[in-house]
Design a protein around this motif. Structure first.
Motif, PDB file in Angstrom:
ATOM      1  N   ARG A 218      24.841 -36.458  20.189  1.00 54.92           N
ATOM      2  CA  ARG A 218      25.228 -37.725  20.553  1.00 54.92           C
ATOM      3  C   ARG A 218      24.285 -38.463  21.604  1.00 54.92           C
ATOM      4  N   ARG A 219      24.323 -37.680  22.771  1.00 54.47           N
ATOM      5  CA  ARG A 219      23.237 -38.314  23.843  1.00 54.47           C
ATOM      6  C   ARG A 219      21.939 -38.479  23.161  1.00 54.47           C
ATOM      7  N   GLY A 220      21.147 -37.712  22.409  1.00 57.33           N
ATOM      8  CA  GLY A 220      19.964 -37.647  21.714  1.00 57.33           C
ATOM      9  C   GLY A 220      20.023 -38.805  20.985  1.00 57.33           C
ATOM     10  N   TYR A 221      20.890 -39.308  20.275  1.00 52.56           N
ATOM     11  CA  TYR A 221      20.961 -40.331  19.298  1.00 52.56           C
ATOM     12  C   TYR A 221      20.925 -41.677  20.114  1.00 52.56           C
ATOM     13  N   GLU A 222      21.838 -41.593  21.187  1.00 52.08           N
ATOM     14  CA  GLU A 222      21.742 -42.991  22.045  1.00 52.08           C
ATOM     15  C   GLU A 222      20.557 -43.200  22.695  1.00 52.08           C
ATOM     16  N   ALA A 223      19.891 -42.092  23.323  1.00 52.60           N
ATOM     17  CA  ALA A 223      18.408 -42.208  23.866  1.00 52.60           C
ATOM     18  C   ALA A 223      17.512 -42.564  22.762  1.00 52.60           C
ATOM     19  N   PHE A 224      17.315 -42.125  21.503  1.00 49.98           N
ATOM     20  CA  PHE A 224      16.421 -42.529  20.701  1.00 49.98           C
ATOM     21  C   PHE A 224      16.735 -44.331  20.327  1.00 49.98           C
ATOM     22  N   SER A 225      18.012 -44.342  20.193  1.00 50.39           N
ATOM     23  CA  SER A 225      18.274 -45.972  19.941  1.00 50.39           C
ATOM     24  C   SER A 225      17.998 -47.001  20.859  1.00 50.39           C
TER      25      SER A 225
ATOM     26  N   THR B 183      14.728 -39.460  28.761  1.00 50.29           N
ATOM     27  CA  THR B 183      15.706 -38.818  28.468  1.00 50.29           C
ATOM     28  C   THR B 183      15.775 -37.873  27.221  1.00 50.29           C
ATOM     29  N   LEU B 184      15.123 -38.532  26.248  1.00 50.85           N
ATOM     30  CA  LEU B 184      15.280 -37.856  24.906  1.00 50.85           C
ATOM     31  C   LEU B 184      14.396 -36.331  25.098  1.00 50.85           C
ATOM     32  N   GLY B 185      13.246 -36.587  25.777  1.00 51.47           N
ATOM     33  CA  GLY B 185      12.332 -35.519  25.781  1.00 51.47           C
ATOM     34  C   GLY B 185      13.107 -34.366  26.862  1.00 51.47           C
ATOM     35  N   SER B 186      13.709 -34.940  27.878  1.00 52.88           N
ATOM     36  CA  SER B 186      14.497 -33.958  28.619  1.00 52.88           C
ATOM     37  C   SER B 186      15.450 -33.100  27.979  1.00 52.88           C
ATOM     38  N   MET B 187      15.858 -33.455  26.794  1.00 51.34           N
ATOM     39  CA  MET B 187      16.841 -32.945  26.084  1.00 51.34           C
ATOM     40  C   MET B 187      16.128 -31.736  25.061  1.00 51.34           C
ATOM     41  N   MET B 188      14.803 -31.738  25.066  1.00 52.69           N
ATOM     42  CA  MET B 188      14.039 -30.934  23.855  1.00 52.69           C
ATOM     43  C   MET B 188      13.386 -29.842  24.793  1.00 52.69           C
ATOM     44  N   THR B 189      13.382 -28.588  24.337  1.00 55.50           N
ATOM     45  CA  THR B 189      12.635 -27.500  24.629  1.00 55.50           C
ATOM     46  C   THR B 189      10.910 -28.181  24.368  1.00 55.50           C
ATOM     47  N   SER B 190       9.999 -27.494  25.401  1.00 57.27           N
ATOM     48  CA  SER B 190       8.584 -27.949  25.257  1.00 57.27           C
ATOM     49  C   SER B 190       8.078 -27.541  24.008  1.00 57.27           C
ATOM     50  N   ASP B 191       8.669 -26.785  23.420  1.00 61.37           N
ATOM     51  CA  ASP B 191       7.822 -26.428  22.159  1.00 61.37           C
ATOM     52  C   ASP B 191       8.887 -26.774  20.775  1.00 61.37           C
TER      53      ASP B 191
END
Length: 136
Positions: A13-20, A26-34
């Motif tokens: 949900r936080r990812g969708y909010e950041a994308f939108s 913020t979105l990048g901080s929620m992903m692994t580097s790979d």
């Protein structure tokens, strides 16, 4: 009845909010580097975007450029299995030139620890999305 949201559902949900909101930091901080995002079809946006920088600066940037910033996504639901997977359903809207698209889709996430490591994208009509995004 009280609803307790699983941490993986909250992450999505936080990812969708950041994308939108266009908050790629913020979105990048929620992903692994790979992290890898798999995009279906045969259009110019289709393929496998490997690495957080390619997902954010490649795929997501291209979506914004091709749609002239009109792409928006409305989250419909998030579902988890409690074993590192989450599935989100949404409806997306975009304009490109004199065309528009409105379609249901979904993302299947693999979560490692507290970060997204893999995203598999699905759409209701691959032929229509290929036609909309074009071949470049």
């Amino acid at each position: 009845m009280t609803h307790h949201e699983h941490p993986h559902a909250a992450l999505v949900r936080r990812g969708y909010e950041a994308f939108s909101s266009g908050d790629m930091e913020t979105l990048g901080s929620m992903m692994t580097s790979d992290c890898t995002h798999h995009v279906p079809g045969e259009s110019q946006i289709s393929g496998h975007y490997k690495g957080r920088d390619n997902v954010l600066g490649g795929y997501y940037r291209m979506l914004g450029e091709l749609s002239g910033g009109t792409l928006r996504v409305e989250l419909k639901g998030v579902y988890v299995d409690g074993r590192g997977h989450a599935m989100a359903t949404h409806r997306f809207f975009a304009e490109r030139g004199d065309r528009g698209i409105e379609m249901d889709g979904g993302l299947f996430f693999t979560v490692v620890g507290d970060k997204i490591s893999d995203i598999d994208e699905c759409v209701a009509d691959i032929t229509e999305t290929d036609s909309f995004w074009g071949t470049g």
